[in-house]
Design an enzyme around this catalytic site. Sequence first.
Site, PDB file in Angstrom:
ATOM      1  N   GLU A   1       0.828  -1.211   0.000  1.00 17.85           N
ATOM      2  CA  GLU A   1       0.000   0.000   0.000  1.00 17.85           C
ATOM      3  C   GLU A   1       0.859   1.256   0.000  1.00 17.85           C
ATOM      4  OE1 GLU A   1      -3.262  -0.038   2.798  1.00 17.85           O
ATOM      5  OE2 GLU A   1      -3.370   2.153   2.791  1.00 17.85           O
TER       6      GLU A   1
ATOM      7  N   ASP B   1       4.584 -14.356  11.313  1.00 14.34           N
ATOM      8  CA  ASP B   1       3.307 -14.836  10.793  1.00 14.34           C
ATOM      9  C   ASP B   1       2.236 -13.751  11.002  1.00 14.34           C
ATOM     10  OD1 ASP B   1       0.812 -16.016  10.527  1.00 14.34           O
ATOM     11  OD2 ASP B   1       1.352 -17.864  11.556  1.00 14.34           O
TER      12      ASP B   1
ATOM     13  N   HIS C   1      -2.636  10.408   0.018  1.00 12.63           N
ATOM     14  CA  HIS C   1      -2.866   9.205  -0.790  1.00 12.63           C
ATOM     15  C   HIS C   1      -2.788   9.515  -2.277  1.00 12.63           C
ATOM     16  CE1 HIS C   1      -4.977   6.184   2.101  1.00 12.63           C
ATOM     17  NE2 HIS C   1      -3.779   6.543   2.484  1.00 12.63           N
TER      18      HIS C   1
ATOM     19  N   LYS D   1      -7.302  -1.080  11.379  1.00 14.40           N
ATOM     20  CA  LYS D   1      -6.695  -1.504  10.105  1.00 14.40           C
ATOM     21  C   LYS D   1      -5.477  -0.643   9.805  1.00 14.40           C
ATOM     22  CE  LYS D   1      -6.106  -1.530   5.449  1.00 14.40           C
ATOM     23  NZ  LYS D   1      -5.212  -0.659   4.690  1.00 14.40           N
TER      24      LYS D   1
HETATM   25  C1  MEV Z   1      -5.810   3.079   5.122  1.00 12.16           C
HETATM   26  O1  MEV Z   1      -5.037   1.973   4.742  1.00 12.16           O
HETATM   27  C2  MEV Z   1      -5.836   3.230   6.609  1.00 12.16           C
HETATM   28  C3  MEV Z   1      -6.719   4.352   7.159  1.00 12.16           C
HETATM   29  O2  MEV Z   1      -8.053   4.187   6.663  1.00 12.16           O
HETATM   30  C4  MEV Z   1      -6.677   4.241   8.649  1.00 12.16           C
HETATM   31  C5  MEV Z   1      -7.648   5.152   9.372  1.00 12.16           C
HETATM   32  O3  MEV Z   1      -8.673   5.521   8.815  1.00 12.16           O
HETATM   33  O4  MEV Z   1      -7.355   5.439  10.552  1.00 12.16           O
HETATM   34  C6  MEV Z   1      -6.255   5.691   6.683  1.00 12.16           C
END
Ligand code: MEV
Length: 437
Positions: free
Chosen positions: A85, A295, A392, A279
């Site tokens: 990513e 792992d 991004h 995430k």
């Molecule tokens: C993207 O990979 C992760 C985010 O969505 C985490 C978040 O929203 O805190 C930017």
Amino acid sequence: MLQPVSGFSKKTKDEKIDWLVSSYLNNDSDSKNVLKQYWNNDKKLQKLHDGFIENTISNYYLPFAIAPNFLINGALFAIPMVIEESSVVAAASNTAKYWLERGGFQTEVISSTKNGQIHINFYGDDVAIQTFFLETKPTLITSISEIEKNMKKRGGGLLDIVLINATDSLEGYYKLHCTFETNDAMGANFINTCLEEIAKTLESTSKLHADFILKNEFPEVVMSILSNYVPECLVRAQVSCPVEKMSANGMDGKTFASKFVRAVEIAKVDKRRAVTHNKGIMNGIDAVILATGNDFRSVEAGIHAYASKDGNYTSLTDAKIENGDFIFSIEIPLSIGTIGGLTALHPLVNFGLSLLQKPSAKKLMQIIAAAGLAQNFAALRSLVTTGIQKGHMKMHLANILNNLNVSQVETVKAVDYFNYHTVTHSSVANFIKQLRK
Ligand code: MEV
């Protein structure tokens, strides 16, 4: 109609590819080339990679990158990260720099115990199985003395076994809960070998136990396996500094810190936000887990279970303002290793661990926790200031331009233009097309 293949694993790599391409890809020679261009010319290295799993037909590259300037407990680390990513490594690096100027990361290992269970069926008298267990426990422990000899020499091994009556949750369900210290090894093989031996001993000794014989009711082992839920293998990382030093992306420290704390509070109470919040944390954690040959599935499973340990899935991080200081922390379970498994086999993993100064498992836990906290900080910093898309889109634009084979001059013009315009594949392609007219 396509026929199932037999003996696929016995075919050579070329034969496997030929079969796949003729069966599924209309004998397309380009497909073969795609696979073969990733083969390594170094035959020994290729053989090593072929051996990691079965039915290998090619190598799947992921970028191996570095996030430098992580100040952790006063020592500087350049952290290796493997991830697809875009923007994750840049975000980690920016955050490392941000906290480098504000005292760095403080980390500590809270506990390091791992565990596994022997799941048992027993429909007889509870007193009978409890008595049997108390009598047999020393035999169960000695049954693994050969297996744990080396681990014991390093200060690890089996810590305890307890019998748990879980018949309230499932009729006839008992388990032996075994706890282990595995030091620098992740210890999955060690734990599973111990569990299977203990289970064997349990079944064989139970056949000689008078109470069971009398009633013809014996405990039956269903399965023996380690648990990836390791809430007794915990690490903590924290950053803090006076609120007035917290300015970010043009926002003053006080506003930024309080919006940041609010964002974490939202992730604590709103499951949809918590999952995305966590995430983002895993972006950092998984990247270091992969780079160090650990792992990531077990770590993911264990961490997400820990995020719901109190019944509700919630944020893994905590943020507060206390006596004028902004304090941001993470507490996560991490069962990882720095010896054994891929760590000894994969040259890049070896490189990554050397770069981290050959850390103990406990040290690596702390580095990984810092990377996770950094990633969450970076995400929230963008989210509560400029929004996430600005950063991004910069990376997205770079990828699209790369894809369109643009020149240096075209790149500069495109970057300039898309500072003020929305990036989509077609808008960038159109822009380049117009430039070239
Ligand atoms: C993207 O990979 C992760 C985010 O969505 C985490 C978040 O929203 O805190 C930017």
